[in-house]
Each structure stands twice: as structure tokens, then as C-alpha cells.
Design a protein around this motif. Structure first.
Motif, PDB file in Angstrom:
ATOM      1  N   MET A  22       0.819  -1.203   0.000  1.00  0.00           N
ATOM      2  CA  MET A  22       0.000   0.000   0.000  1.00  0.00           C
ATOM      3  C   MET A  22       0.862   1.265   0.000  1.00  0.00           C
ATOM      4  O   MET A  22       0.490   2.264  -0.618  1.00  0.00           O
ATOM      5  N   GLN A  26       0.383   4.146  -2.644  1.00  0.00           N
ATOM      6  CA  GLN A  26       0.141   5.505  -2.175  1.00  0.00           C
ATOM      7  C   GLN A  26       1.103   6.492  -2.862  1.00  0.00           C
ATOM      8  O   GLN A  26       0.685   7.534  -3.351  1.00  0.00           O
ATOM      9  N   VAL A  37      -3.681  11.150  -0.534  1.00  0.00           N
ATOM     10  CA  VAL A  37      -3.850   9.708  -0.704  1.00  0.00           C
ATOM     11  C   VAL A  37      -3.598   9.020   0.637  1.00  0.00           C
ATOM     12  O   VAL A  37      -2.582   9.250   1.282  1.00  0.00           O
ATOM     13  N   THR A  39      -4.210   5.033   2.629  1.00  0.00           N
ATOM     14  CA  THR A  39      -4.627   3.640   2.508  1.00  0.00           C
ATOM     15  C   THR A  39      -4.926   3.123   3.901  1.00  0.00           C
ATOM     16  O   THR A  39      -4.454   3.668   4.897  1.00  0.00           O
ATOM     17  N   ILE A  46      -8.483   2.469  -0.337  1.00  0.00           N
ATOM     18  CA  ILE A  46      -7.766   3.694  -0.668  1.00  0.00           C
ATOM     19  C   ILE A  46      -8.715   4.876  -0.616  1.00  0.00           C
ATOM     20  O   ILE A  46      -9.852   4.790  -1.081  1.00  0.00           O
TER      21      ILE A  46
END
Length: 178
Positions: A22, A26, A37, A39, A46
Motif C-alpha cells: 500500500m 500511495q 492519498v 490507505t 484507498i
């Protein structure tokens, strides 16, 4: 104008397939121009801000996922308001254990004849309610021992889907409010 979107990926980081860190996702999304952004856990949840429409955001996200990570995974995209509405429409009692109550996001509304066939099957204490392209389900013994898994539902209803439990939904909604 920036719009916040919540994206749920199907089938990443499951059983050693479609491995996707992730943190890497990101960074790639931020580098691609998406803003704020975030996660949540490794299962493909997301949050991001985008200047694009929902459809264009989904298309750009899918393209980035395939180009940068060689992953083609169905994605389900919602605004925080849409996800909150779906969560509020959950027909199961709020006093049930939140890790045993799920929302399954489907890529299409299942055909009525397939839904009727599913309704005719005895699923014991497991319960579900279909609302258009979202299937709410309660698994009193938890996901590990469940008959009503996403794979089972996909086969019976001829759709693609991904599910999140109420803990995850609530956390994502909380993150979207930050």
C-alpha cells in the motif's frame, strides 16, 4: 475542484496473489497527481482526492495499477457520502459484532432468477439482503467458517464483488472525514 473518493480493490494481497504494498501504491498515486492519498490495511482500501470525475478517476487508477504494478483488479469507487448512505442502509442490527457484518460491493445488479436460486438455498444462520449492487450479509461464525463467501456469492450471482466488514467501513468513513 477536488473530490474525495474511496476505492476498494478486489483480490489484492490475497493468498499470495496480486501482491501490492500500500505504501508503494500511495506513492504512485501521489506521483500521478492524486492528492491526500491514504490507505487502510493491506486489503486494498484507498482514499484520495481527485480533480477528475468518478469514472475518469476509476479509469486513471486502473491504468496506473496495471502499468506500474502489472495488476488488473476490479475496483469499486464511491464518494464518502455514497458509502455513508450504503452503510446507513445496512439492514442488520447495529448491535451485532461489526467484524461479522459485511457489505459486498458488486459490479452489477444480479439477475432476478439467480437471486431467487440463491434465496432457495439454506444458509443456516447466515443471512443476507441484496440492495441493487450491494449485498449486506451477516456471518455469525465469522468469515473463516462461512458459506456466504464473496467467491460463493460471485459464482451464484454471476457478478464480481469485494466485501468489507463494518469495522473497515467505519474506519474508512472516519478517515474520509479527517
Amino acid at each position: 475542484m477536488l473530490k474525495t473518493y474511496i476505492i476498494f480493490l478486489r483480490g489484492v494481497n490475497v493468498s499470495g496473489k496480486n501482491l501490492l504494498k500500500m505504501a508503494d501504491l500511495q506513492k504512485a498515486l501521489s506521483d500521478a497527481g492524486f492528492e491526500h492519498v491514504k490507505t487502510y490495511i493491506q486489503s486494498g482500501n484507498i482514499l484520495l482526492d481527485s480533480t477528475y470525475s468518478k469514472t475518469e478517476t476509476a479509469n486513471r487508477f486502473a491504468q496506473l495499477l496495471e502499468e506500474k504494478f502489472q495488476i488488473k483488479a476490479p475496483l469499486f469507487i464511491y464518494t464518502p457520502e455514497e458509502l455513508k448512505k450504503l452503510n446507513d442502509e445496512n439492514p442488520f442490527k447495529k448491535d451485532l459484532e461489526p467484524n461479522k457484518v459485511f457489505l459486498a460491493f458488486l459490479d452489477a445488479k444480479p439477475l432476478d432468477e439467480l437471486t431467487k436460486k440463491l434465496d432457495a438455498i439454506n444458509h443456516g444462520d447466515e443471512q443476507y439482503v441484496l440492495n441493487d449492487k450491494v449485498l449486506y450479509f451477516y456471518l455469525p461464525e465469522g468469515m473463516g467458517k462461512a458459506k456466504l463467501t464473496v467467491n460463493y456469492l460471485e459464482k451464484k450471482l454471476a457478478v464480481l464483488g469485494t466485501a468489507r466488514n463494518l469495522n473497515t467501513i467505519e474506519k474508512i468513513l472516519s478517515l474520509s472525514a479527517d
